[in-house]
Motif scaffolding. Structure first.
Motif, mmCIF file in Angstrom:
data_model
loop_
_atom_site.group_PDB
_atom_site.id
_atom_site.type_symbol
_atom_site.label_atom_id
_atom_site.label_comp_id
_atom_site.label_asym_id
_atom_site.label_seq_id
_atom_site.Cartn_x
_atom_site.Cartn_y
_atom_site.Cartn_z
ATOM 1 N N ASP A 1 -12.039 -39.985 -60.870
ATOM 2 C CA ASP A 1 -12.367 -41.311 -61.392
ATOM 3 C C ASP A 1 -13.078 -41.138 -62.727
ATOM 4 O O ASP A 1 -14.286 -40.897 -62.784
ATOM 5 C CB ASP A 1 -13.261 -42.066 -60.402
ATOM 6 C CG ASP A 1 -13.612 -43.463 -60.920
ATOM 7 O OD1 ASP A 1 -12.939 -43.910 -61.877
ATOM 8 O OD2 ASP A 1 -14.541 -44.080 -60.378
ATOM 9 N N LYS B 1 -12.940 -43.427 -65.319
ATOM 10 C CA LYS B 1 -13.049 -44.680 -66.063
ATOM 11 C C LYS B 1 -14.440 -44.839 -66.662
ATOM 12 O O LYS B 1 -14.592 -45.138 -67.860
ATOM 13 C CB LYS B 1 -12.726 -45.856 -65.156
ATOM 14 C CG LYS B 1 -12.769 -47.207 -65.864
ATOM 15 C CD LYS B 1 -12.374 -48.343 -64.934
ATOM 16 C CE LYS B 1 -12.440 -49.689 -65.642
ATOM 17 N NZ LYS B 1 -12.072 -50.823 -64.749
ATOM 18 N N GLY C 1 -7.102 -42.893 -67.990
ATOM 19 C CA GLY C 1 -8.504 -43.183 -68.285
ATOM 20 C C GLY C 1 -8.675 -43.939 -69.580
ATOM 21 O O GLY C 1 -9.570 -44.792 -69.718
ATOM 22 N N SER D 1 -7.827 -48.217 -70.082
ATOM 23 C CA SER D 1 -8.778 -49.315 -69.903
ATOM 24 C C SER D 1 -9.647 -49.553 -71.128
ATOM 25 O O SER D 1 -10.409 -50.508 -71.177
ATOM 26 C CB SER D 1 -9.683 -49.023 -68.702
ATOM 27 O OG SER D 1 -10.410 -47.821 -68.928
#
Length: 911
Positions: free
Chosen positions: A89, A91, A197, A200
């Motif tokens: 993850d 982000k 990634g 966004s």
């Protein structure tokens, strides 16, 4: 009426106990309920200590006067520490990185970039100019990132690499090496989910931007299983930038500004040939350094020079710090913190001011020669781009100056920002094809810079066959083995005088040539490729040195050979450090940094050298499939060693063993003249049958006979045939042939002559102190050898050398123009040595080596020097550099005052 209760001891004790329990209960309520969350957080902070390394400052390197040549400065680094696998993850990380990169860009800071995979174009850049070494580093890069797993699953039934046999491991490596840099780049983008990634973020994701995020993800991945070590995002930032980050850390989770010691070389290139440089520990060496206690994620190590040689002293002891100490906890945990201990300080024998003067004088003379184009009207000096110079204390062996040009700036390597593309190409990956085109010699590209066929499958990497371009990281002072030319003549004089074949009264009529052995030998009567400047007439040993008479010293060589054999010259030269007995296990000058050690002509070494040279030539001709004897062609045959050869077996014999046997046969043929056509034919047939490369090729008996004939021609007829010629001794007597030495060796030889015959161990380190100034060790002069040289011999030779500069009277010495008016009398010898045969030199733009060796003062020597300029013309050109060296060394001598005023000499002083 009720009776009043009486207080007794029992009642009092009960009241006290009740009070105690009430107090404990209240305290427990306070700790567990009112302050429970606080102490829970504190306990978790203490029990979850995350220790990071605090890098220890390296020790200082100073010159003999305490001038700091390598020091430490405080650097402001931005680091990131992750405690989770961000590839799952990323982000939040990418959002934070967007803020980080903006601050860096706004303040013109550079992101740390040691990532070997570059784009535009896609390529790998490793800190090595060795093609085979780069291949090893590439495989390590791929395997560290587990890119072999897909191949193992698809082609090796999911085995682990350690379960593969040697042949399978080779196959795995070959599959990995098939991956292009672009394919590898895209695989890593997928592995780290970089594009998802970035999706966004509202940014223009150009290739350069994408790679910035990839660098961070890769660093995190490589460190994730190393106790959550931090990675450097930017190093050596400006103070103002570090303060901006400090104020923003609350919004930059995982990021910190850390003060770390950074290596700094205050004078840039000065003494780079001595100091060397430091670098990050590469992946191939991590296990080795980890065993020694290094933190391979943050530590730097010396890569060359004193930085490498004295690594064990300069490296301090790292400290440790709990990263929770920088948290918002009210009470910081310091139980695990350990202070870093600085490394020891190394003081050199080097004089920084003399080093500077030598570098400046050498650089100036090179530029003068390049601008002139020719020297003496006949020698090409347009490529005078490399040079070396050495100055040594003749009574201790301590080096006062050691210069190799071109140099480099060690600061380029001391930060984790990484080399720029231009720097990387300059130091490690020169594009010879592009360089040749820029210099107008593209028509000679394939001749001068051929494809390196020793690397199997290579179709692009070229090598500098004739050493045309300078190598910035190569130490020409300690590593270059080059012919000494006429600077060797004093050594021949010593051998002749000590052996008794000449004396002070011996004369020779120098007619300008020398008979090398008759018409049936090299070139007929009076053949001499090393002519002097016309006829010198009747000369003795003193005037022969002064005038540099080739025939005189060739005649001395002939006399030595006729009376004592071919090895007598070497036995005297070895005592002066010019070469060593071939049975010696570790010859050298004793210097702390890396060196090559050249050899003087002797029969054993000549056989070994010829065997190696002719084997190399045969390997190249067989790979090209062209005979050097008559130009006939045949199918190419590969004799180069390949990693996979040990895994290829035919009839119970490894391919590597067949190649080794053929090459051993060739060496024996050169050394001893032995040759069995039957054995050679059989071995080449075995080679062709074993190597799968030849499966689709048809080798006829005629082809194999052509190959064997080529081997015979080069190994026996040419190679072995050359060993018995008297020519070898004649040219060795004037410093040509296999007489090849480093500038360092030459300075040591002159120092030994100047001090009367004591050869000292050469050294750069004067002493070592701890960080508090306490003396740890002091270097004392060490005698390696004592030369058999009488006072009379020394006097005669030095009379000749003094005459070279005019110190002995007269103006016809070969260095008189350069040093004749110097206020302090000096002695020396010029030399002009051929690089290769004149026709090739002229074709490729290479010229002669310009040599000068000397000592000063002439009447009571203190220092000895050597100077060489590649493609530098005549020795008299190199002698001009000696003037600048002496100006610095004798700057405080009273005799220099009037001279300095007359020439307006203003020496730059380093403080």
């Amino acid at each position: 009426m009720k009776k009043k209760k009486k207080f007794n001891r029992y009642n009092i004790l009960s009241i006290i106990m009740l009070a105690i329990f009430l107090a404990l209960g209240a305290k427990l309520y306070y700790l567990q309920v009112l302050k429970g969350d606080y102490y829970k957080a504190q306990a978790e902070t203490i029990n979850s200590a995350k220790l990071v390394t605090v890098a220890a400052p390296r020790g200082l390197i100073t010159d003999k006067n305490g001038i700091k040549l390598a020091t430490e400065t405080l650097g402001y680094n931005l680091t990131y520490t992750s405690t989770t696998d961000t590839t799952k993850d990323n982000k939040q990380l990418f959002t934070t990185l967007q803020k980080v990169f903006k601050i860096l860009d706004d303040n013109k800071e550079v992101q740390t970039d040691n990532f070997a995979l570059k784009i535009n174009p896609y390529r790998f850049e490793f800190p090595s100019n060795d093609a085979k070494g780069n291949q090893t580093l590439l495989l390590r890069f791929l395997k560290d990132r587990n890119l072999q797993l897909t191949i193992l699953k698809a082609k090796f039934e999911g085995k682990k690499e350690e379960e593969l046999n040697p042949s399978e491991k080779t196959a795995l490596n070959n599959e990995l090496l098939k991956l292009t840099p672009e394919q590898i780049y895209n695989k890593l983008l997928d592995k780290y989910k970089v594009k998802s990634g970035l999706a966004s973020l509202n940014i223009n994701a150009t290739p350069d931007v994408i790679r910035r995020y990839l660098i961070i993800e890769d660093g995190i991945s490589m460190n994730f299983f190393s106790d959550y070590k931090s990675i450097n995002v930017a190093t050596n930032m400006k103070l103002n930038t570090s303060l901006i980050f400090e104020q923003s850390l609350s919004d930059l989770q995982g990021f910190k500004v850390e003060n770390q010691p950074m290596r700094e070389y205050p004078y840039g290139q000065l003494a780079s040939s001595v100091l060397g440089y430091i670098s990050k520990i590469n992946s191939a060496d991590k296990s080795k350094y980890a065993e020694k206690g290094y933190d391979t994620s943050v530590d730097y190590v010396g890569t060359s020079g004193i930085e490498a040689a004295m690594e064990g002293n300069l490296k301090g002891v790292n400290g440790e710090k709990d990263i929770n100490d920088d948290s918002v906890a009210i009470i910081k945990n310091t139980a695990h913190n350990k202070k870093a201990v600085p490394g020891k300080n190394v003081q050199l024998t080097l004089d920084a001011n003399m080093q500077y003067a030598t570098e400046n004088a050498l650089s100036t003379q090179m530029k003068t020669l390049q601008a002139a184009g020719t020297s003496g009207g006949d020698l090409d000096v347009s490529n005078a781009t490399r040079a070396a110079a050495v100055a040594i204390d003749i009574n201790t062996g301590g080096l006062l100056a050691l210069v190799s040009l071109p140099g480099y700036n060690p600061n380029d390597f001391s930060t984790t920002q990484g080399l720029t593309e231009a720097q990387s190409q300059k130091y490690f990956n020169p594009d010879y094809e592009k360089m040749a085109k820029a210099d107008g010699i593209s028509s000679l590209t394939d001749y001068m810079f051929p494809i390196d066929k020793s690397i199997k499958g290579n179709t692009t990497l070229r090598k500098d066959k004739f050493d045309y371009y300078p190598k910035y990281l190569y130490n020409y002072a300690t590593m270059s083995l080059i012919p000494s030319g006429s600077t060797f003549k004093p050594m021949t004089a010593i051998a002749g005088l000590e052996a008794g074949v000449i004396n002070a009264d011996s004369t020779y009529d120098d007619e300008g040539g020398y008979d090398m052995g008759g018409e049936d030998k090299i070139g007929g009567p009076n053949w001499n490729p090393f002519t002097t400047d016309g006829r010198n007439g009747i000369v003795n040993v003193v005037s022969a040195i002064r005038k540099s008479s080739n025939p005189f010293f060739m005649n001395v060589g002939q006399k030595l050979r006729e009376k004592f054999g071919d090895d007598v010259l070497a036995k005297y030269a070895w005592m002066f450090g010019l070469g060593a007995n071939p049975n010696s296990t570790s010859p050298g000058t004793g210097i702390e940094i890396s060196e090559n050690f050249g050899q003087v002509y002797n029969t054993v070494s000549q056989k070994n050298l010829s065997a190696s040279q002719y084997l190399l030539s045969i390997e190249q001709d067989l790979t090209n499939g062209v005979s050097s004897s008559d130009g006939s062609k045949f199918p190419p045959i590969d004799l180069y060693d390949r990693d996979e050869d040990t895994n290829i077996v035919s009839d119970g014999k490894k391919l590597s063993e067949i190649k080794t046997q053929i090459k051993n046969y060739i060496r024996d043929s050169v050394k001893n003249g032995t040759f069995s056509k039957k054995n050679y034919v059989g071995l080449f047939k075995q080679l062709i049958a074993a190597d799968p490369t030849y499966k689709k090729q048809k080798f006829t008996d005629v082809n194999i006979n052509t190959v064997v004939t080529e081997v015979y021609y080069q190994s026996v007829q040419t190679g072995h045939g050359s060993l018995s010629l008297p020519y070898n001794m004649f040219i060795a007597s004037i410093g040509q042939g296999m007489d090849n030495f480093t500038p360092l060796q030459m300075a040591n030889y002159i120092a030994t002559l100047a001090n009367g015959g004591t050869r000292y161990k050469v050294h750069l380190v004067d002493n070592i102190k701890d960080s508090n100034g306490k003396l740890i060790s002091q270097t004392k002069p060490v005698v390696i050898d004592k030369a058999n040289m009488s006072a009379e011999t020394r006097s005669l030779v030095m009379q000749g050398m003094n005459g070279v500069t005019g110190a002995g009277g007269g103006t016809d010495g070969t260095a008189y123009a350069a040093l004749g008016d110097f206020p302090i009398p000096t002695g020396g010898k010029t030399g002009t040595a051929q690089f290769t045969e004149s026709s090739i030199q002229n074709k490729i733009g290479r010229g002669d080596y310009a040599w000068y060796v000397g000592y000063a003062p002439a009447d009571n020597p203190k220092i000895a020097i050597s100077v060489v300029i590649f493609d530098g013309g005549y020795g008299a050109d190199a002698a001009k550099v000696a003037r600048g060296m002496y100006e610095s060394y004798f700057k405080n001598d009273p005799r220099m005052k009037e001279y300095q005023n007359h020439y307006d000499i203003k020496l730059k002083r380093i403080k």
